[in-house]
Design a protein around this motif. Structure first.
Motif, PDB file in Angstrom:
ATOM      1  N   MET A   1       0.843  -1.171   0.000  1.00 33.31           N
ATOM      2  CA  MET A   1       0.000   0.000   0.000  1.00 33.31           C
ATOM      3  C   MET A   1       0.892   1.239   0.000  1.00 33.31           C
ATOM      4  SD  MET A   1      -2.952   0.820   2.702  1.00 33.31           S
ATOM      5  CE  MET A   1      -3.810   2.331   2.692  1.00 33.31           C
ATOM      6  N   GLU A   2       0.574   2.176  -0.843  1.00 35.38           N
ATOM      7  CA  GLU A   2       1.379   3.366  -0.967  1.00 35.38           C
ATOM      8  C   GLU A   2       1.026   4.345   0.160  1.00 35.38           C
ATOM      9  OE1 GLU A   2       1.605   6.837  -4.216  1.00 35.38           O
ATOM     10  OE2 GLU A   2       1.791   4.804  -4.994  1.00 35.38           O
ATOM     11  N   ARG A   3       2.048   4.908   0.807  1.00 34.93           N
ATOM     12  CA  ARG A   3       1.801   5.864   1.889  1.00 34.93           C
ATOM     13  C   ARG A   3       1.632   7.257   1.319  1.00 34.93           C
ATOM     14  NH1 ARG A   3       5.423   5.066   7.142  1.00 34.93           N
ATOM     15  NH2 ARG A   3       3.856   3.867   8.186  1.00 34.93           N
ATOM     16  N   ASP A   4       0.831   8.044   2.009  1.00 34.76           N
ATOM     17  CA  ASP A   4       0.609   9.430   1.637  1.00 34.76           C
ATOM     18  C   ASP A   4       1.448  10.275   2.585  1.00 34.76           C
ATOM     19  OD1 ASP A   4      -0.418  11.648   0.435  1.00 34.76           O
ATOM     20  OD2 ASP A   4      -2.397  11.497   1.349  1.00 34.76           O
ATOM     21  N   TRP A   5       2.482  10.922   2.074  1.00 30.18           N
ATOM     22  CA  TRP A   5       3.420  11.687   2.902  1.00 30.18           C
ATOM     23  C   TRP A   5       3.078  13.168   2.882  1.00 30.18           C
ATOM     24  CZ3 TRP A   5       6.527   8.962   5.921  1.00 30.18           C
ATOM     25  CH2 TRP A   5       6.830   7.653   5.569  1.00 30.18           C
ATOM     26  N   LEU A   6       3.236  13.813   4.035  1.00 31.76           N
ATOM     27  CA  LEU A   6       2.967  15.236   4.174  1.00 31.76           C
ATOM     28  C   LEU A   6       4.217  15.942   4.678  1.00 31.76           C
ATOM     29  CD1 LEU A   6      -0.429  14.853   6.063  1.00 31.76           C
ATOM     30  CD2 LEU A   6      -0.149  15.387   3.651  1.00 31.76           C
ATOM     31  N   SER A   7       4.393  17.170   4.241  1.00 23.81           N
ATOM     32  CA  SER A   7       5.502  17.979   4.758  1.00 23.81           C
ATOM     33  C   SER A   7       5.104  18.548   6.121  1.00 23.81           C
ATOM     34  CB  SER A   7       5.820  19.115   3.794  1.00 23.81           C
ATOM     35  OG  SER A   7       4.758  20.051   3.779  1.00 23.81           O
ATOM     36  N   VAL A   8       6.084  19.052   6.856  1.00 26.98           N
ATOM     37  CA  VAL A   8       5.815  19.668   8.160  1.00 26.98           C
ATOM     38  C   VAL A   8       4.867  20.860   7.977  1.00 26.98           C
ATOM     39  CG1 VAL A   8       6.875  20.907  10.091  1.00 26.98           C
ATOM     40  CG2 VAL A   8       7.977  18.867   9.166  1.00 26.98           C
ATOM     41  N   GLU A   9       5.064  21.593   6.911  1.00 23.47           N
ATOM     42  CA  GLU A   9       4.199  22.755   6.637  1.00 23.47           C
ATOM     43  C   GLU A   9       2.756  22.320   6.407  1.00 23.47           C
ATOM     44  OE1 GLU A   9       7.146  22.166   5.129  1.00 23.47           O
ATOM     45  OE2 GLU A   9       8.341  23.786   6.025  1.00 23.47           O
ATOM     46  N   GLN A  10       2.569  21.220   5.670  1.00 20.17           N
ATOM     47  CA  GLN A  10       1.214  20.728   5.418  1.00 20.17           C
ATOM     48  C   GLN A  10       0.554  20.247   6.713  1.00 20.17           C
ATOM     49  OE1 GLN A  10       2.510  17.887   2.431  1.00 20.17           O
ATOM     50  NE2 GLN A  10       1.306  18.947   0.847  1.00 20.17           N
ATOM     51  N   VAL A  11       1.323  19.578   7.552  1.00 18.66           N
ATOM     52  CA  VAL A  11       0.792  19.114   8.838  1.00 18.66           C
ATOM     53  C   VAL A  11       0.391  20.311   9.691  1.00 18.66           C
ATOM     54  CG1 VAL A  11       1.367  17.924  10.995  1.00 18.66           C
ATOM     55  CG2 VAL A  11       2.085  16.949   8.797  1.00 18.66           C
ATOM     56  N   ALA A  12       1.267  21.321   9.758  1.00 21.69           N
ATOM     57  CA  ALA A  12       0.972  22.519  10.550  1.00 21.69           C
ATOM     58  C   ALA A  12      -0.300  23.189  10.044  1.00 21.69           C
ATOM     59  CB  ALA A  12       2.158  23.482  10.493  1.00 21.69           C
ATOM     60  N   ASP A  13      -0.446  23.276   8.743  1.00 24.15           N
ATOM     61  CA  ASP A  13      -1.620  23.903   8.151  1.00 24.15           C
ATOM     62  C   ASP A  13      -2.890  23.117   8.497  1.00 24.15           C
ATOM     63  OD1 ASP A  13      -2.796  25.930   6.446  1.00 24.15           O
ATOM     64  OD2 ASP A  13      -3.127  24.303   4.994  1.00 24.15           O
ATOM     65  N   ARG A  14      -2.821  21.799   8.407  1.00 23.42           N
ATOM     66  CA  ARG A  14      -3.994  20.974   8.707  1.00 23.42           C
ATOM     67  C   ARG A  14      -4.395  21.033  10.175  1.00 23.42           C
ATOM     68  NH1 ARG A  14      -4.442  16.024   4.752  1.00 23.42           N
ATOM     69  NH2 ARG A  14      -3.547  17.010   2.931  1.00 23.42           N
ATOM     70  N   LEU A  15      -3.399  21.151  11.047  1.00 25.25           N
ATOM     71  CA  LEU A  15      -3.688  21.177  12.486  1.00 25.25           C
ATOM     72  C   LEU A  15      -3.915  22.590  13.013  1.00 25.25           C
ATOM     73  CD1 LEU A  15      -1.084  18.554  13.774  1.00 25.25           C
ATOM     74  CD2 LEU A  15      -3.527  18.214  13.294  1.00 25.25           C
ATOM     75  N   GLY A  16      -3.637  23.597  12.199  1.00 24.53           N
ATOM     76  CA  GLY A  16      -3.777  24.977  12.656  1.00 24.53           C
ATOM     77  C   GLY A  16      -2.701  25.350  13.667  1.00 24.53           C
ATOM     78  N   LEU A  17      -1.528  24.777  13.505  1.00 28.23           N
ATOM     79  CA  LEU A  17      -0.404  25.020  14.414  1.00 28.23           C
ATOM     80  C   LEU A  17       0.733  25.704  13.674  1.00 28.23           C
ATOM     81  CD1 LEU A  17      -0.259  21.521  16.158  1.00 28.23           C
ATOM     82  CD2 LEU A  17      -1.232  23.627  17.099  1.00 28.23           C
TER      83      LEU A  17
END
Length: 154
Positions: A1-17
């Protein structure tokens, strides 16, 4: 199964942090990440684990195995049928559920053995193709048809 990778910036944006907060989570071990060069990448599943999001429901996998024997078929016709089935199996409705088709021809018995492995729908498509080609009136195997001596006599 292929993993979906996120950058730190994308994670911060999604979490509002702030990005520094996310990097702190990574340093503290609260968020799993992989370092690639000078950047971190976070798997979507690891982000879901941090946020408590439910993991995607595991899809039940069904695999079917079928062996089909076609008697009374010549070598050339067996080769054409095998090629048709292998190519057709690669054009399944769902690219994640392709059928695998293998053929073996017994020249001594004029028998083609077809082995089909795959998902239920893809395997059904292969079986339907075999039925259509072998059961229907078509011109795929003209040299296979033989006239009976009594045919056409009244």
């Amino acid at each position: 199964m292929e993993r979906d990778w996120l950058s730190v910036e994308q994670v911060a944006d999604r979490l509002g942090l702030h990005v520094r907060t996310v990097r702190g989570y990574i340093r503290d071990g609260r968020l799993k990440a992989v370092r690639i060069g000078k950047q971190y990448r976070v798997a979507r599943t690891d982000l879901d684990a941090l946020t408590g999001a439910p993991a995607a429901a595991a899809r039940h996998r069904v695999e079917v195995s079928v062996i089909v024997e076609v008697d009374g078929i010549g070598a050339a016709a067996a080769d054409r049928l095998g090629t048709l089935l292998v190519a057709g199996a690669q054009m399944a409705r769902d690219p994640h559920e392709l059928a695998r088709v293998r053929t073996a021809y017994d020249d001594e018995r004029s028998r083609l053995k077809i082995v089909v492995l795959g998902g239920a729908a893809a395997t059904a498509d292969v079986l339907r193709t075999i039925d259509d080609v072998m059961g229907g009136e078509n011109d795929m195997f003209p040299e296979e048809r033989t006239e009976h001596p009594e045919a056409g006599r009244d």
